[in-house]
Design a protein around this motif. Structure first.
Motif, PDB file in Angstrom:
ATOM      1  N   ALA A   1     -30.972 -23.571 -36.645  1.00 32.76           N
ATOM      2  CA  ALA A   1     -30.578 -24.697 -35.798  1.00 32.76           C
ATOM      3  C   ALA A   1     -30.963 -24.442 -34.336  1.00 32.76           C
ATOM      4  CB  ALA A   1     -29.082 -24.949 -35.915  1.00 32.76           C
ATOM      5  N   PHE A   2     -30.718 -23.230 -33.844  1.00 38.04           N
ATOM      6  CA  PHE A   2     -31.114 -22.899 -32.471  1.00 38.04           C
ATOM      7  C   PHE A   2     -32.626 -22.988 -32.299  1.00 38.04           C
ATOM      8  CE2 PHE A   2     -26.980 -20.509 -32.076  1.00 38.04           C
ATOM      9  CZ  PHE A   2     -26.469 -21.322 -31.086  1.00 38.04           C
ATOM     10  N   ALA A   3     -33.362 -22.472 -33.271  1.00 41.55           N
ATOM     11  CA  ALA A   3     -34.827 -22.527 -33.202  1.00 41.55           C
ATOM     12  C   ALA A   3     -35.312 -23.976 -33.190  1.00 41.55           C
ATOM     13  CB  ALA A   3     -35.436 -21.765 -34.369  1.00 41.55           C
ATOM     14  N   THR A   4     -34.692 -24.810 -33.999  1.00 43.23           N
ATOM     15  CA  THR A   4     -35.081 -26.220 -34.057  1.00 43.23           C
ATOM     16  C   THR A   4     -34.798 -26.926 -32.735  1.00 43.23           C
ATOM     17  OG1 THR A   4     -34.583 -26.218 -36.430  1.00 43.23           O
ATOM     18  CG2 THR A   4     -34.770 -28.365 -35.354  1.00 43.23           C
ATOM     19  N   VAL A   5     -33.646 -26.642 -32.141  1.00 44.49           N
ATOM     20  CA  VAL A   5     -33.304 -27.259 -30.854  1.00 44.49           C
ATOM     21  C   VAL A   5     -34.278 -26.819 -29.763  1.00 44.49           C
ATOM     22  CG1 VAL A   5     -31.559 -27.303 -29.023  1.00 44.49           C
ATOM     23  CG2 VAL A   5     -30.872 -27.613 -31.394  1.00 44.49           C
ATOM     24  N   ILE A   6     -34.603 -25.537 -29.737  1.00 39.18           N
ATOM     25  CA  ILE A   6     -35.552 -25.032 -28.736  1.00 39.18           C
ATOM     26  C   ILE A   6     -36.925 -25.672 -28.930  1.00 39.18           C
ATOM     27  CG2 ILE A   6     -36.814 -22.977 -27.972  1.00 39.18           C
ATOM     28  CD1 ILE A   6     -34.214 -21.395 -28.512  1.00 39.18           C
ATOM     29  N   LEU A   7     -37.380 -25.745 -30.179  1.00 37.51           N
ATOM     30  CA  LEU A   7     -38.672 -26.370 -30.466  1.00 37.51           C
ATOM     31  C   LEU A   7     -38.674 -27.854 -30.065  1.00 37.51           C
ATOM     32  CD1 LEU A   7     -41.507 -26.066 -31.685  1.00 37.51           C
ATOM     33  CD2 LEU A   7     -40.507 -26.699 -33.892  1.00 37.51           C
ATOM     34  N   ALA A   8     -37.600 -28.565 -30.404  1.00 39.28           N
ATOM     35  CA  ALA A   8     -37.521 -29.996 -30.066  1.00 39.28           C
ATOM     36  C   ALA A   8     -37.510 -30.198 -28.558  1.00 39.28           C
ATOM     37  CB  ALA A   8     -36.271 -30.604 -30.695  1.00 39.28           C
ATOM     38  N   LEU A   9     -36.724 -29.415 -27.835  1.00 39.04           N
ATOM     39  CA  LEU A   9     -36.694 -29.537 -26.370  1.00 39.04           C
ATOM     40  C   LEU A   9     -38.042 -29.177 -25.756  1.00 39.04           C
ATOM     41  CD1 LEU A   9     -33.157 -28.118 -25.537  1.00 39.04           C
ATOM     42  CD2 LEU A   9     -33.951 -30.459 -25.172  1.00 39.04           C
ATOM     43  N   GLY A  10     -38.705 -28.174 -26.314  1.00 40.00           N
ATOM     44  CA  GLY A  10     -40.032 -27.802 -25.820  1.00 40.00           C
ATOM     45  C   GLY A  10     -41.042 -28.916 -26.023  1.00 40.00           C
ATOM     46  N   ILE A  11     -40.989 -29.556 -27.177  1.00 45.03           N
ATOM     47  CA  ILE A  11     -41.907 -30.671 -27.453  1.00 45.03           C
ATOM     48  C   ILE A  11     -41.617 -31.843 -26.516  1.00 45.03           C
ATOM     49  CG2 ILE A  11     -42.509 -32.422 -29.179  1.00 45.03           C
ATOM     50  CD1 ILE A  11     -42.184 -30.199 -31.302  1.00 45.03           C
ATOM     51  N   VAL A  12     -40.333 -32.163 -26.335  1.00 47.04           N
ATOM     52  CA  VAL A  12     -39.975 -33.262 -25.434  1.00 47.04           C
ATOM     53  C   VAL A  12     -40.428 -32.950 -24.014  1.00 47.04           C
ATOM     54  CG1 VAL A  12     -38.027 -34.481 -24.376  1.00 47.04           C
ATOM     55  CG2 VAL A  12     -38.072 -34.122 -26.841  1.00 47.04           C
ATOM     56  N   TYR A  13     -40.237 -31.709 -23.577  1.00 48.09           N
ATOM     57  CA  TYR A  13     -40.676 -31.328 -22.227  1.00 48.09           C
ATOM     58  C   TYR A  13     -42.192 -31.490 -22.106  1.00 48.09           C
ATOM     59  CZ  TYR A  13     -41.394 -28.734 -17.944  1.00 48.09           C
ATOM     60  OH  TYR A  13     -41.752 -28.390 -16.683  1.00 48.09           O
ATOM     61  N   TRP A  14     -42.914 -31.044 -23.112  1.00 39.95           N
ATOM     62  CA  TRP A  14     -44.368 -31.160 -23.097  1.00 39.95           C
ATOM     63  C   TRP A  14     -44.800 -32.617 -23.054  1.00 39.95           C
ATOM     64  CZ3 TRP A  14     -47.720 -32.802 -27.177  1.00 39.95           C
ATOM     65  CH2 TRP A  14     -49.077 -32.619 -26.903  1.00 39.95           C
ATOM     66  N   LEU A  15     -44.152 -33.470 -23.848  1.00 42.11           N
ATOM     67  CA  LEU A  15     -44.494 -34.895 -23.869  1.00 42.11           C
ATOM     68  C   LEU A  15     -44.190 -35.562 -22.524  1.00 42.11           C
ATOM     69  CD1 LEU A  15     -43.244 -35.907 -27.424  1.00 42.11           C
ATOM     70  CD2 LEU A  15     -45.622 -35.767 -26.633  1.00 42.11           C
ATOM     71  N   VAL A  16     -43.054 -35.237 -21.936  1.00 42.33           N
ATOM     72  CA  VAL A  16     -42.695 -35.823 -20.641  1.00 42.33           C
ATOM     73  C   VAL A  16     -43.648 -35.339 -19.565  1.00 42.33           C
ATOM     74  CG1 VAL A  16     -40.919 -35.818 -18.832  1.00 42.33           C
ATOM     75  CG2 VAL A  16     -40.275 -36.204 -21.209  1.00 42.33           C
ATOM     76  N   ARG A  17     -43.954 -34.072 -19.566  1.00 40.41           N
ATOM     77  CA  ARG A  17     -44.883 -33.520 -18.578  1.00 40.41           C
ATOM     78  C   ARG A  17     -46.269 -34.119 -18.757  1.00 40.41           C
ATOM     79  NH1 ARG A  17     -48.193 -28.295 -18.801  1.00 40.41           N
ATOM     80  NH2 ARG A  17     -48.374 -29.260 -20.821  1.00 40.41           N
ATOM     81  N   ASP A  18     -46.681 -34.266 -20.002  1.00 40.09           N
ATOM     82  CA  ASP A  18     -47.992 -34.844 -20.288  1.00 40.09           C
ATOM     83  C   ASP A  18     -48.054 -36.306 -19.847  1.00 40.09           C
ATOM     84  OD1 ASP A  18     -50.622 -34.523 -21.366  1.00 40.09           O
ATOM     85  OD2 ASP A  18     -50.002 -35.734 -23.093  1.00 40.09           O
ATOM     86  N   SER A  19     -47.000 -37.074 -20.102  1.00 42.40           N
ATOM     87  CA  SER A  19     -46.995 -38.481 -19.683  1.00 42.40           C
ATOM     88  C   SER A  19     -46.928 -38.604 -18.167  1.00 42.40           C
ATOM     89  CB  SER A  19     -45.835 -39.238 -20.335  1.00 42.40           C
ATOM     90  OG  SER A  19     -44.606 -38.840 -19.787  1.00 42.40           O
ATOM     91  N   ASP A  20     -46.216 -37.708 -17.491  1.00 34.53           N
ATOM     92  CA  ASP A  20     -46.193 -37.707 -16.025  1.00 34.53           C
ATOM     93  C   ASP A  20     -47.573 -37.404 -15.462  1.00 34.53           C
ATOM     94  OD1 ASP A  20     -43.541 -38.320 -15.993  1.00 34.53           O
ATOM     95  OD2 ASP A  20     -42.839 -36.308 -15.457  1.00 34.53           O
ATOM     96  N   GLY A  21     -48.291 -36.497 -16.108  1.00 34.03           N
ATOM     97  CA  GLY A  21     -49.643 -36.159 -15.661  1.00 34.03           C
ATOM     98  C   GLY A  21     -50.605 -37.324 -15.820  1.00 34.03           C
ATOM     99  N   ARG A  22     -50.485 -38.034 -16.949  1.00 32.49           N
ATOM    100  CA  ARG A  22     -51.326 -39.214 -17.160  1.00 32.49           C
ATOM    101  C   ARG A  22     -50.997 -40.328 -16.167  1.00 32.49           C
ATOM    102  NH1 ARG A  22     -50.070 -40.663 -22.621  1.00 32.49           N
ATOM    103  NH2 ARG A  22     -49.302 -38.630 -23.117  1.00 32.49           N
ATOM    104  N   ARG A  23     -49.718 -40.478 -15.845  1.00 33.71           N
ATOM    105  CA  ARG A  23     -49.300 -41.504 -14.892  1.00 33.71           C
ATOM    106  C   ARG A  23     -49.841 -41.208 -13.496  1.00 33.71           C
ATOM    107  NH1 ARG A  23     -43.523 -41.558 -15.159  1.00 33.71           N
ATOM    108  NH2 ARG A  23     -43.871 -42.074 -17.310  1.00 33.71           N
ATOM    109  N   GLU A  24     -49.861 -39.916 -13.105  1.00 26.35           N
ATOM    110  CA  GLU A  24     -50.396 -39.537 -11.798  1.00 26.35           C
ATOM    111  C   GLU A  24     -51.899 -39.743 -11.724  1.00 26.35           C
ATOM    112  OE1 GLU A  24     -49.140 -35.544 -11.110  1.00 26.35           O
ATOM    113  OE2 GLU A  24     -47.021 -36.102 -10.871  1.00 26.35           O
ATOM    114  N   GLU A  25     -52.605 -39.534 -12.856  1.00 29.43           N
ATOM    115  CA  GLU A  25     -54.047 -39.727 -12.868  1.00 29.43           C
ATOM    116  C   GLU A  25     -54.427 -41.192 -12.689  1.00 29.43           C
ATOM    117  OE1 GLU A  25     -55.512 -38.096 -16.506  1.00 29.43           O
ATOM    118  OE2 GLU A  25     -55.123 -36.031 -15.917  1.00 29.43           O
ATOM    119  N   THR A  26     -53.633 -42.092 -13.262  1.00 30.54           N
ATOM    120  CA  THR A  26     -53.931 -43.518 -13.145  1.00 30.54           C
ATOM    121  C   THR A  26     -53.532 -44.093 -11.790  1.00 30.54           C
ATOM    122  OG1 THR A  26     -51.830 -44.153 -14.164  1.00 30.54           O
ATOM    123  CG2 THR A  26     -53.760 -43.929 -15.615  1.00 30.54           C
ATOM    124  N   ALA A  27     -52.621 -43.428 -11.096  1.00 27.71           N
ATOM    125  CA  ALA A  27     -52.147 -43.952  -9.791  1.00 27.71           C
ATOM    126  C   ALA A  27     -53.090 -43.655  -8.674  1.00 27.71           C
ATOM    127  CB  ALA A  27     -50.779 -43.343  -9.465  1.00 27.71           C
TER     128      ALA A  27
END
Length: 157
Positions: free
Chosen positions: A131-157
């Motif tokens: 369960a701990f491993a799953t939570v860490i993996l899920a939070l890591g993926i969400v962080y990566w997705l948010v960071r990736d979407s922020d990067g794409r948003r900055e490129e278009t601006a």
């Protein structure tokens, strides 16, 4: 921009701020002050425990896993409080009404990592570890997705 210009800009922004914005800013600054007090107290307590409780008392045994677990747990607590204070300062300085989700995810990751470090694997079953491993993996993926979407948003601006 000079300090005088920044002061004038801030002053004009504050005049335009609504009552709720004033309230929100006051609450954030008050919470920042409280967290700063907690951080100072935690660092002071941690320093005293390490210096007097472990080093001078001879309790700092490099082979004792429990001592290192306790010390790293206390250090992570201070790091979590510092990250929380930093996220409050970001909220206080922001110009939009959006809370930085990355800060929330980083704080959650730090808290879970602290829990994993303090976890006694001899007393924890495999399901909790998974369960701990799953939570860490899920939070890591969400962080990566948010960071990736922020990067794409900055490129278009």
């Amino acid at each position: 921009m000079s300090i005088k210009d920044e002061f004038q800009e801030t002053k004009s922004e504050l005049r335009l701020a609504s009552l709720y914005q004033w309230f929100e800013r006051a609450v954030v600054l008050f919470l920042t002050l409280l967290i700063a007090i907690v951080v100072v107290a935690a660092v002071w307590t941690l320093s005293l425990k390490i210096l007097f409780g472990l080093v001078l008392a001879g309790g700092l045994d490099p082979s004792d896993f429990r001592v290192f677990q306790a010390v790293f747990g206390m250090i992570f607590t201070v790091i979590i409080a510092l990250e929380f204070k930093k996220s409050l300062l970001v909220v206080a300085e922001r110009r939009e009404a959006v809370v930085q989700i990355r800060s929330v995810i980083v704080i959650a990751l730090l808290a879970i990592c602290r829990k994993v470090i303090l976890l006694d694997l001899n007393e924890t079953d495999a399901l909790h570890t998974l369960a701990f491993a799953t939570v860490i993996l899920a939070l890591g993926i969400v962080y990566w997705l948010v960071r990736d979407s922020d990067g794409r948003r900055e490129e278009t601006a």
